[in-house]
Design an enzyme around this catalytic site. Structure first.
Site, PDB file in Angstrom:
ATOM      1  N   SER A   1      61.202  57.632  55.328  1.00 20.89           N
ATOM      2  CA  SER A   1      62.590  57.716  55.786  1.00 20.89           C
ATOM      3  C   SER A   1      62.539  57.809  57.302  1.00 20.89           C
ATOM      4  O   SER A   1      61.524  58.260  57.862  1.00 20.89           O
ATOM      5  CB  SER A   1      63.257  58.970  55.220  1.00 20.89           C
ATOM      6  OG  SER A   1      64.487  59.222  55.893  1.00 20.89           O
TER       7      SER A   1
ATOM      8  N   TYR B   1      63.308  68.052  53.902  1.00 21.43           N
ATOM      9  CA  TYR B   1      63.252  66.601  53.692  1.00 21.43           C
ATOM     10  C   TYR B   1      62.491  65.917  54.837  1.00 21.43           C
ATOM     11  O   TYR B   1      61.611  65.089  54.604  1.00 21.43           O
ATOM     12  CB  TYR B   1      64.675  66.057  53.568  1.00 21.43           C
ATOM     13  CG  TYR B   1      64.742  64.592  53.228  1.00 21.43           C
ATOM     14  CD1 TYR B   1      64.372  64.129  51.966  1.00 21.43           C
ATOM     15  CD2 TYR B   1      65.174  63.666  54.162  1.00 21.43           C
ATOM     16  CE1 TYR B   1      64.425  62.781  51.652  1.00 21.43           C
ATOM     17  CE2 TYR B   1      65.234  62.311  53.861  1.00 21.43           C
ATOM     18  CZ  TYR B   1      64.867  61.873  52.600  1.00 21.43           C
ATOM     19  OH  TYR B   1      64.917  60.540  52.297  1.00 21.43           O
TER      20      TYR B   1
HETATM   21  N1  LIG Z   1      69.522  56.510  50.248  1.00 16.24           N
HETATM   22  C1  LIG Z   1      69.105  56.739  51.490  1.00 16.24           C
HETATM   23  O1  LIG Z   1      69.909  56.785  52.470  1.00 16.24           O
HETATM   24  C2  LIG Z   1      67.634  56.901  51.779  1.00 16.24           C
HETATM   25  C3  LIG Z   1      67.230  56.846  53.119  1.00 16.24           C
HETATM   26  C4  LIG Z   1      65.875  56.990  53.419  1.00 16.24           C
HETATM   27  C5  LIG Z   1      64.961  57.175  52.407  1.00 16.24           C
HETATM   28  N2  LIG Z   1      65.378  57.234  51.117  1.00 16.24           N
HETATM   29  C6  LIG Z   1      64.360  57.436  50.098  1.00 16.24           C
HETATM   30  O2  LIG Z   1      64.418  56.390  49.163  1.00 16.24           O
HETATM   31  C7  LIG Z   1      63.926  56.847  47.904  1.00 16.24           C
HETATM   32  C8  LIG Z   1      64.918  56.445  46.823  1.00 16.24           C
HETATM   33  O3  LIG Z   1      66.165  57.042  47.104  1.00 16.24           O
HETATM   34  P1  LIG Z   1      67.549  56.465  46.568  1.00 16.24           P
HETATM   35  O4  LIG Z   1      68.514  56.538  47.673  1.00 16.24           O
HETATM   36  O5  LIG Z   1      67.333  55.185  45.861  1.00 16.24           O
HETATM   37  O6  LIG Z   1      67.944  57.659  45.556  1.00 16.24           O
HETATM   38  P2  LIG Z   1      68.388  57.663  44.010  1.00 16.24           P
HETATM   39  O7  LIG Z   1      68.749  59.082  43.762  1.00 16.24           O
HETATM   40  O8  LIG Z   1      69.383  56.583  43.765  1.00 16.24           O
HETATM   41  O9  LIG Z   1      67.039  57.312  43.235  1.00 16.24           O
HETATM   42  C9  LIG Z   1      65.965  58.210  43.180  1.00 16.24           C
HETATM   43  C10 LIG Z   1      65.259  58.040  41.838  1.00 16.24           C
HETATM   44  O10 LIG Z   1      64.100  58.893  41.835  1.00 16.24           O
HETATM   45  C11 LIG Z   1      64.029  59.503  40.553  1.00 16.24           C
HETATM   46  N3  LIG Z   1      63.264  60.752  40.637  1.00 16.24           N
HETATM   47  C12 LIG Z   1      63.652  61.923  41.213  1.00 16.24           C
HETATM   48  N4  LIG Z   1      62.699  62.850  41.029  1.00 16.24           N
HETATM   49  C13 LIG Z   1      61.701  62.259  40.330  1.00 16.24           C
HETATM   50  C14 LIG Z   1      60.449  62.719  39.844  1.00 16.24           C
HETATM   51  N5  LIG Z   1      60.038  63.991  40.003  1.00 16.24           N
HETATM   52  N6  LIG Z   1      59.664  61.841  39.187  1.00 16.24           N
HETATM   53  C15 LIG Z   1      60.064  60.567  38.989  1.00 16.24           C
HETATM   54  N7  LIG Z   1      61.251  60.081  39.403  1.00 16.24           N
HETATM   55  C16 LIG Z   1      62.057  60.927  40.082  1.00 16.24           C
HETATM   56  C17 LIG Z   1      65.473  59.723  40.143  1.00 16.24           C
HETATM   57  O11 LIG Z   1      65.600  59.907  38.742  1.00 16.24           O
HETATM   58  C18 LIG Z   1      66.138  58.444  40.651  1.00 16.24           C
HETATM   59  O12 LIG Z   1      66.129  57.433  39.658  1.00 16.24           O
HETATM   60  C19 LIG Z   1      63.705  58.342  48.060  1.00 16.24           C
HETATM   61  O13 LIG Z   1      62.324  58.586  48.314  1.00 16.24           O
HETATM   62  C20 LIG Z   1      64.526  58.706  49.283  1.00 16.24           C
HETATM   63  O14 LIG Z   1      64.033  59.829  49.960  1.00 16.24           O
HETATM   64  C21 LIG Z   1      66.695  57.106  50.777  1.00 16.24           C
END
Ligand SMILES: NC(=O)c1ccc[n+]([C@@H]2O[C@H](COP(=O)([O-])OP(=O)(O)OC[C@H]3O[C@@H](n4cnc5c(N)ncnc54)[C@H](O)[C@@H]3O)[C@@H](O)[C@H]2O)c1
Length: 251
Positions: A139, A152
Site C-alpha cells: 500500500s 496498517y
Molecule cells: N482498497 C484500498 O484502497 C487499498 C489500498 C491499498 C492497499 N490495499 C490492500 O489491498 C488488499 C485487498 O484489499 P481490498 O480493498 O480488495 O479489500 P477487500 O476487503 O475487498 O478484500 C480483502 C479480502 O481479503 C480476505 N481476507 C481477510 N482476512 C483474511 C485472512 N486472514 N485470510 C484470507 N483472506 C482474508 C477478505 O475475506 C476479503 O475477501 C489488502 O491487502 C489491502 O490492504 C487496499
C-alpha cells in the site's frame, strides 16, 4: 496477447475487491487460478465466475499450515506454481496510542505474517519448477505515513521491506518478488470505512478528492499491474514497490 497462458497461479484475498480483479485478469490472460480466501462461499462464487480449471480453497493466511496447503493444492492439481499473489489484508483506523494490542496483532498477523507465509511456501514450490513471480499487495501506507493508520502503515511497510529482502535472496533462483503500492482503490473496503462516518457519501467524496487524478483507483488498474508483474514483460523488475495511486504520493 494472453501473457499468462497455462500459468498456475494462487491469489489470496481473492473473494473480493483487488484480489478478485487480479484473479479475473489472470484468468483472462490464460492462467489457472486458485481463489484463496477466508470467506469460502465468496471465493467459490469467484471461482465459478472464472470458470475453466479455476477453483476455490479456504485459507486463513494467519495460519502457516493453511497457506502451505493452499500452495500445495495448486501443486497437486497442476504440478507446480508459477505465480503467487499475497493480497489478503485487513485494516484498523487508529493512532499508535488508540490501537488496541489485539488489533495490532491481528493487522500484523494478516498483512505481514500472512505475506511471509505466502512468500515462504511459494518460493519452495517455485524452486521445484525453476522459477516464478511473487506479487505482494502492499500500500502507499507502507511508503508514507497515513493519518490514523499506525498498525496498517507498519504492516505494509513490513511488506515492502520483506519484498525487497526476499527479492534479493531468491532472484538467482529465477524467482522475482515485487509488491504493488495502491492508493485509494474502490473496493468493498472503502464502503466499510465510509460507513463509519455520519455522512458516508460525503466521506466517499472527500476520499476521492484526495486523489490528485480526481477519482478512486480501480481494482482493474491494480490487476493490470499484477498481470504485468506476473508476466515475462517485467523480467527485470525485481524487489520493486510499484506505485499505482493517481499521484497521491507524488506531491
Ligand atoms: N482498497 C484500498 O484502497 C487499498 C489500498 C491499498 C492497499 N490495499 C490492500 O489491498 C488488499 C485487498 O484489499 P481490498 O480493498 O480488495 O479489500 P477487500 O476487503 O475487498 O478484500 C480483502 C479480502 O481479503 C480476505 N481476507 C481477510 N482476512 C483474511 C485472512 N486472514 N485470510 C484470507 N483472506 C482474508 C477478505 O475475506 C476479503 O475477501 C489488502 O491487502 C489491502 O490492504 C487496499
Amino acid at each position: 496477447m494472453r501473457r499468462l497462458e497455462g500459468s498456475r497461479a494462487v491469489v489470496t484475498g481473492a473473494a473480493s475487491g483487488i484480489g478478485r480483479a487480479i484473479a479475473q485478469r489472470f484468468a483472462a490472460e490464460g492462467a489457472r487460478v486458485v481463489v484463496g480466501d477466508v470467506d469460502l462461499a465468496a471465493a467459490q462464487s469467484v471461482a465459478r465466475e472464472l470458470g475453466g480449471e479455476c477453483f476455490a480453497q479456504r485459507v486463513d493466511v494467519t495460519r502457516a499450515t493453511e497457506v502451505e496447503a493452499l500452495v500445495g493444492a495448486a501443486v497437486t492439481r497442476w504440478g507446480g506454481l508459477d505465480v503467487m499473489v499475497n493480497n489478503a489484508g485487513v485494516g484498523v483506523a487508529a493512532t499508535v496510542c488508540d490501537t488496541a494490542e489485539s488489533d495490532w496483532e491481528r493487522v500484523i498477523a494478516v498483512n505481514l505474517s500472512g505475506t511471509f507465509y505466502g512468500v515462504k511456501y511459494a518460493v519452495a514450490a517455485m524452486r521445484a519448477c525453476g522459477g516464478g513471480s511473487i506479487i505482494n499487495t502492499a500500500s502507499i501506507a507502507g511508503l508514507v505515513g497515513v493519518p490514523d493508520r499506525a498498525a496498517y502503515c507498519a504492516s505494509k511497510g513490513g511488506v515492502v521491506a520483506l519484498t525487497r529482502a526476499a527479492a534479493i535472496d531468491h532472484v538467482h533462483e529465477g524467482i522475482r518478488i515485487n509488491c504493488i503500492a495502491p492508493g485509494t482503490v474502490d473496493t468493498p473496503w472503502i464502503g466499510r470505512i465510509t460507513a463509519g462516518y455520519a455522512d458516508p457519501a460525503q466521506a466517499r467524496q472527500t476520499m476521492e478528492a484526495r486523489q490528485p487524478h480526481g477519482r478512486f483507483v480501480t481494482p482493474e488498474e491494480i490487476a493490470a499491474m499484477a498481470a504485468y508483474l506476473a508476466s515475462s514483460e517485467s523480467a527485470s523488475v525485481v524487489g520493486a514497490a510499484m506505485i499505482v495511486d493517481g499521484g497521491l504520493t507524488a506531491r
